[in-house]
Design a protein around this motif. Structure first.
Motif, short mmCIF file in Angstrom:
data_model
loop_
_atom_site.label_atom_id
_atom_site.label_comp_id
_atom_site.label_asym_id
_atom_site.label_seq_id
_atom_site.Cartn_x
_atom_site.Cartn_y
_atom_site.Cartn_z
N ARG A 29 -11.79 0.88 0.07
CA ARG A 29 -11.10 0.81 1.65
C ARG A 29 -11.47 -0.78 2.02
N GLU A 30 -12.66 -1.28 1.49
CA GLU A 30 -12.71 -2.62 1.94
C GLU A 30 -11.86 -3.44 1.12
N SER B 113 -3.11 6.32 1.00
CA SER B 113 -4.20 6.11 1.91
C SER B 113 -5.59 5.81 1.32
N ARG C 79 -8.69 -3.70 2.81
CA ARG C 79 -8.71 -4.75 4.11
C ARG C 79 -8.79 -6.14 3.67
N ARG D 91 -3.42 -2.50 5.75
CA ARG D 91 -4.13 -1.56 6.89
C ARG D 91 -3.25 -0.24 7.22
N LYS D 92 -2.12 -0.17 6.63
CA LYS D 92 -1.30 0.98 6.94
C LYS D 92 -0.57 1.41 5.52
N GLN E 40 0.67 -1.14 0.07
CA GLN E 40 -0.11 -0.13 0.11
C GLN E 40 0.80 1.31 0.03
#
Length: 61
Positions: free
Chosen positions: A20-21, A11, A24, A29-30, A8
């Protein structure tokens, strides 16, 4: 089967809920978090959804 390292780089804030999903679901996550996944059609579809947020590299198994 080839493996992909997905990192990633941006953001998910400001993106759609689906983006966003998807991050995940990929295990991200970061920012700068990485995960290794199989090169499968399902994973490639998820990468296509968030291509502007991740960097993808092929790694040796």
């Amino acid at each position: 089967m080839a493996k992909l390292r997905i990192t990633q780089i941006r953001s998910g804030i400001g993106g759609t809920r689906n983006q966003r999903e998807t991050l995940r679901t990929l295990g991200l996550r970061k920012i700068n978090a990485s995960t290794v996944r199989d090169d499968r059609p399902e994973v490639l579809g998820m990468i296509a959804t968030v291509t502007h947020l991740v960097r993808v590299e092929e790694v040796d198994s």
